[in-house]
Design a protein around this motif. Structure first.
Motif, mmCIF file in Angstrom:
data_model
loop_
_atom_site.group_PDB
_atom_site.id
_atom_site.type_symbol
_atom_site.label_atom_id
_atom_site.label_comp_id
_atom_site.label_asym_id
_atom_site.label_seq_id
_atom_site.Cartn_x
_atom_site.Cartn_y
_atom_site.Cartn_z
ATOM 1 N N PRO A 163 0.799 -1.228 0.000
ATOM 2 C CA PRO A 163 0.000 0.000 0.000
ATOM 3 C C PRO A 163 0.832 1.279 0.000
ATOM 4 N N GLY A 164 2.070 1.229 0.482
ATOM 5 C CA GLY A 164 2.957 2.383 0.401
ATOM 6 C C GLY A 164 2.430 3.614 1.125
ATOM 7 N N LEU A 165 1.842 3.421 2.302
ATOM 8 C CA LEU A 165 1.312 4.554 3.065
ATOM 9 C C LEU A 165 2.431 5.263 3.825
ATOM 10 N N LEU A 166 2.232 6.541 4.078
ATOM 11 C CA LEU A 166 3.189 7.318 4.857
ATOM 12 C C LEU A 166 2.868 7.140 6.337
ATOM 13 N N SER A 167 3.824 6.577 7.070
ATOM 14 C CA SER A 167 3.563 6.143 8.449
ATOM 15 C C SER A 167 3.256 7.305 9.389
ATOM 16 N N TRP A 168 3.730 8.511 9.076
ATOM 17 C CA TRP A 168 3.553 9.647 9.971
ATOM 18 C C TRP A 168 2.272 10.442 9.681
ATOM 19 N N ARG A 169 1.548 10.015 8.629
ATOM 20 C CA ARG A 169 0.309 10.712 8.296
ATOM 21 C C ARG A 169 -0.895 9.863 8.690
ATOM 22 N N SER A 170 -1.961 10.506 9.077
ATOM 23 C CA SER A 170 -3.189 9.797 9.422
ATOM 24 C C SER A 170 -3.809 9.183 8.176
ATOM 25 N N VAL A 171 -4.825 8.342 8.400
ATOM 26 C CA VAL A 171 -5.551 7.750 7.278
ATOM 27 C C VAL A 171 -6.085 8.845 6.355
ATOM 28 N N ARG A 172 -6.742 9.844 6.919
ATOM 29 C CA ARG A 172 -7.290 10.930 6.092
ATOM 30 C C ARG A 172 -6.193 11.642 5.314
ATOM 31 N N ARG A 173 -5.095 11.945 5.972
ATOM 32 C CA ARG A 173 -4.037 12.698 5.303
ATOM 33 C C ARG A 173 -3.323 11.846 4.259
ATOM 34 N N ASN A 174 -3.288 10.520 4.432
ATOM 35 C CA ASN A 174 -2.765 9.651 3.370
ATOM 36 C C ASN A 174 -3.672 9.694 2.147
ATOM 37 N N ILE A 175 -4.979 9.679 2.371
ATOM 38 C CA ILE A 175 -5.917 9.748 1.247
ATOM 39 C C ILE A 175 -5.820 11.093 0.549
ATOM 40 N N GLU A 176 -5.530 12.140 1.299
ATOM 41 C CA GLU A 176 -5.433 13.486 0.733
ATOM 42 C C GLU A 176 -4.113 13.729 0.004
ATOM 43 N N LEU A 177 -3.163 12.807 0.110
ATOM 44 C CA LEU A 177 -1.836 13.017 -0.456
ATOM 45 C C LEU A 177 -1.853 13.390 -1.940
ATOM 46 N N PRO A 178 -2.649 12.752 -2.803
ATOM 47 C CA PRO A 178 -2.653 13.146 -4.217
ATOM 48 C C PRO A 178 -2.979 14.622 -4.444
ATOM 49 N N PHE A 179 -3.826 15.197 -3.586
ATOM 50 C CA PHE A 179 -4.116 16.626 -3.711
ATOM 51 C C PHE A 179 -2.874 17.449 -3.394
ATOM 52 N N ASN A 180 -2.144 17.044 -2.359
ATOM 53 C CA ASN A 180 -0.920 17.757 -1.993
ATOM 54 C C ASN A 180 0.128 17.689 -3.092
ATOM 55 N N LEU A 181 0.264 16.514 -3.719
ATOM 56 C CA LEU A 181 1.303 16.332 -4.737
ATOM 57 C C LEU A 181 0.956 17.023 -6.051
ATOM 58 N N SER A 182 -0.331 17.091 -6.363
ATOM 59 C CA SER A 182 -0.737 17.643 -7.662
ATOM 60 C C SER A 182 -1.026 19.128 -7.624
ATOM 61 N N GLY A 183 -1.205 19.672 -6.424
ATOM 62 C CA GLY A 183 -1.581 21.073 -6.327
ATOM 63 C C GLY A 183 -3.058 21.309 -6.563
ATOM 64 N N LEU A 184 -3.830 20.233 -6.713
ATOM 65 C CA LEU A 184 -5.272 20.382 -6.888
ATOM 66 C C LEU A 184 -5.925 20.762 -5.560
#
Length: 276
Positions: free
Chosen positions: A112-133
């Protein structure tokens, strides 16, 4: 040409589907795709050879074959992570490069490649952070709901079971509302009970989101249970050995697993794979 011939030709043309209608019906189109790895001397080692397939919007296609046959390579070609040596791959007429650049492709792996220091919600939100959307909080809430993770939204991956981590990975892959979801054996490392549970959840998620899905697996049962279209692949180089349509409604798949028809499909797939 006689007037009758002209009238006949016009009638035949009128019966032909308009190109725009074809584009809407056929979502993912892989047309005569070949791919080879470059060798030390510049020669190409064939990995995928003359593969063609089509999936309508909202369908779930399965690539079924032995380890090392080129399933994951074909998935990476669809994802535009590598480029075909020849042939084309499109979705509703758009190139996969455009699809990738517009964040219209979601991808989930066995890890799954989740970021261990981020919550479930913040892992799901990661694509928004990376894309600038802009973050779509209401959609994230919906993804948490349909993956049964709402009460775990504030937890970190280390606090979750393996099956729950895979749910997070699925939700993250769907975060930007992709048209195409690509899954590379996402349930392969899970126990049989958890895997079966997530199989049915995947069917529910695809049904609710309308996403076109292409899944890689080496499990005959998983392919039969999930696939609308199952492509049996040959050993490397990857070619389509056979293809099957499984016309069973999504809501009937749970009961389908215990039927004679299900066993018959599995038997035919095993025979095509050279299994007894």
């Amino acid at each position: 040409m006689t007037s009758g011939g002209v009238a006949q030709d016009a009638a035949e043309l009128a019966d032909e589907p308009h190109p725009s209608t074809i584009d809407r019906r056929v979502g993912l189109a892989v047309d005569k795709v070949t791919y080879g790895y470059p060798g030390r001397r510049g020669e190409l080692t064939p990995a995928v050879d003359d593969v063609s397939m089509k999936l309508e919007r909202g369908e779930l296609g399965v690539l079924l074959g032995p380890s090392g046959c080129g399933k994951s390579t074909l998935l990476r070609l669809v994802a535009d992570l590598v480029q075909p040596t020849s042939g084309t791959i499109t979705f509703d007429g758009a190139t996969m490069q455009n699809m990738r650049e517009e964040r219209r492709i979601g991808f989930a792996f066995q890890d799954p490649g989740l970021l261990s220091w981020r919550s479930v919600r913040r892992n799901i939100e990661l694509p928004f952070n990376l894309s600038g959307l802009p973050k779509d909080s209401s959609w994230v809430d919906h993804l948490l709901e349909i993956t049964h993770l709402t009460e775990w939204a504030g937890h970190r991956p280390g606090q979750l079971s393996g099956g729950m981590r895979q749910r997070v990975a699925l939700a993250r892959a769907l975060a930007t509302r992709p048209d195409v979801l690509l899954l590379d054996e996402p349930f392969g490392a899970l126990d049989e009970i958890t895997r079966a549970e997530l199989n049915f959840e995947l069917l529910d998620i695809i049904g609710q989101t309308g996403t076109t899905c292409l899944l890689v697996t080496h499990s005959v049962e998983e392919a039969t249970l999930l696939g609308d279209e199952v492509l049996v692949l040959s050993p490397r180089p990857c070619r389509i050995r056979s293809r099957y349509r499984i016309d069973v409604a999504r809501e009937d798949r749970r009961g389908f697993r215990d039927t004679v028809d299900f066993a018959g499909h599995c038997s035919r797939l095993r025979a095509d794979l050279g299994l007894r």
